[in-house]
Design an enzyme around this catalytic site. Structure first.
Site, PDB file in Angstrom:
ATOM      1  CB  THR A  29      -9.055  49.266  49.840  1.00  0.00           C
ATOM      2  OG1 THR A  29      -8.687  49.328  48.594  1.00  0.00           O
ATOM      3  CG2 THR A  29      -8.870  47.751  50.253  1.00  0.00           C
ATOM      4  CG  ASP A  90      -2.659  58.164  50.963  1.00  0.00           C
ATOM      5  OD1 ASP A  90      -3.451  57.983  50.107  1.00  0.00           O
ATOM      6  OD2 ASP A  90      -1.924  59.083  50.933  1.00  0.00           O
TER       7      ASP A  90
HETATM    8  P1  IMP Z   1      -2.563  54.729  46.839  1.00  0.00           P
HETATM    9  O1  IMP Z   1      -2.573  55.563  47.944  1.00  0.00           O
HETATM   10  O2  IMP Z   1      -2.102  52.978  47.133  1.00  0.00           O
HETATM   11  O3  IMP Z   1      -3.603  54.754  46.117  1.00  0.00           O
HETATM   12  O4  IMP Z   1      -1.182  55.136  45.935  1.00  0.00           O
HETATM   13  C1  IMP Z   1      -1.307  56.291  45.392  1.00  0.00           C
HETATM   14  C2  IMP Z   1      -0.513  56.379  43.885  1.00  0.00           C
HETATM   15  O5  IMP Z   1       0.849  55.980  44.450  1.00  0.00           O
HETATM   16  C3  IMP Z   1      -0.924  55.456  43.174  1.00  0.00           C
HETATM   17  O6  IMP Z   1      -1.887  55.947  42.233  1.00  0.00           O
HETATM   18  C4  IMP Z   1       0.360  55.101  42.298  1.00  0.00           C
HETATM   19  O7  IMP Z   1       0.622  56.060  41.393  1.00  0.00           O
HETATM   20  C5  IMP Z   1       1.515  55.307  43.439  1.00  0.00           C
HETATM   21  N1  IMP Z   1       1.810  53.997  44.063  1.00  0.00           N
HETATM   22  C6  IMP Z   1       1.310  53.554  45.201  1.00  0.00           C
HETATM   23  N2  IMP Z   1       1.879  52.271  45.359  1.00  0.00           N
HETATM   24  C7  IMP Z   1       2.896  52.026  44.346  1.00  0.00           C
HETATM   25  C8  IMP Z   1       3.649  50.909  44.176  1.00  0.00           C
HETATM   26  O8  IMP Z   1       3.392  49.925  44.820  1.00  0.00           O
HETATM   27  N3  IMP Z   1       4.207  51.050  42.781  1.00  0.00           N
HETATM   28  C9  IMP Z   1       4.125  52.049  42.042  1.00  0.00           C
HETATM   29  N4  IMP Z   1       3.355  53.060  42.271  1.00  0.00           N
HETATM   30  C10 IMP Z   1       2.513  53.168  43.673  1.00  0.00           C
END
Ligand code: IMP
Length: 214
Positions: A29, A90
């Site tokens: 990340t 993810d």
């Molecule tokens: P990532 O895989 O961590 O990039 O998450 C993908 C998407 O899921 C993000 O762009 C957010 O829209 C949503 N997301 C991930 N984690 C959270 C959280 O803890 N709270 C709210 N939305 C989240």
């Protein structure tokens, strides 16, 4: 062991640090907040290294059709192109009555702009008039260490509100109420969220597994 340039690659230093009872591990990340959040959940004997620390600035492909697949794809990419042991995560929000949508498409639910407000508006709209508002956040961490791939899943169950509430957090936080709470993730403190969140539950499993290596 130093290479031709006299630099000890991180991969070698991982082994050296293991001997000293400390471990450096690449977390795939460049999100500084996420790195800090996850580092705070791990013991000091595990030092996380970011993508920029290993000179990786390109967009890592995330084209799998599942959350787990994306986490594995990202970890594999780092292992293949940079030869480091690493882990990637993810996350997606899965809504029961929408058959798990937005799921793996959570970030882009309302389009490529990845706009959190637009994503929430679309979800509220798609749930209009629906009784069942059950949902869960799911995080999958994929770890590649010593040639083996392991996955760790963290789930946080709750429901989707009819309107946005709260200013903390990010993403879908203002419309997600975790089970046994009445406030949304955007209304509770970050400290409380970090205790019960999908991400922290996945990280706790990762931590337990990594304790085998110290
Ligand atoms: P990532 O895989 O961590 O990039 O998450 C993908 C998407 O899921 C993000 O762009 C957010 O829209 C949503 N997301 C991930 N984690 C959270 C959280 O803890 N709270 C709210 N939305 C989240």
């Amino acid at each position: 062991m130093p290479n031709q340039l006299g630099i000890t690659p991180i991969y070698d230093s991982i082994r050296i640090d293991l001997i000293k009872n400390a471990m450096k591990l690449v977390f795939a990340t460049n999100n500084k907040n996420k790195l800090k959040e996850v580092q705070a959940m791990l013991p000091q004997t595990i030092e996380l290294v970011s993508l920029s620390d290993i000179g990786c600035y390109e967009d890592i492909p995330e084209t799998a059709s599942t959350i787990e697949g994306n986490a594995i794809q990202k970890a594999n990419y780092i292992r293949k192109h940079y030869q480091y042991d690493c882990f990637a995560d993810d996350t997606g929000l899965e809504v029961e009555i929408l058959n798990g949508a937005p799921g793996v498409y959570s970030a882009r639910y309302a389009g490529d702009a990845k706009n959190a407000d637009a994503n929430m508006d679309k979800l509220i709209q798609n749930l209009q008039g629906k009784e069942n508002r059950n949902a869960q956040f799911k995080t999958v961490i994929a770890l590649i260490i010593n040639g083996e791939t392991k996955t760790f899943t963290g789930i946080c169950s709750g429901h989707i509100t009819k309107e946005k509430r709260g200013t903390k957090g990010f993403g879908y936080d203002p419309i997600f109420v975790p089970n046994t709470y009445t406030q949304t993730f955007a209304e509770i403190s970050l400290e409380t969220k970090n205790k019960i969140s999908h991400r922290s539950r996945a990280v706790q499993k990762l931590k337990a597994y990594l304790s085998n290596f110290s």
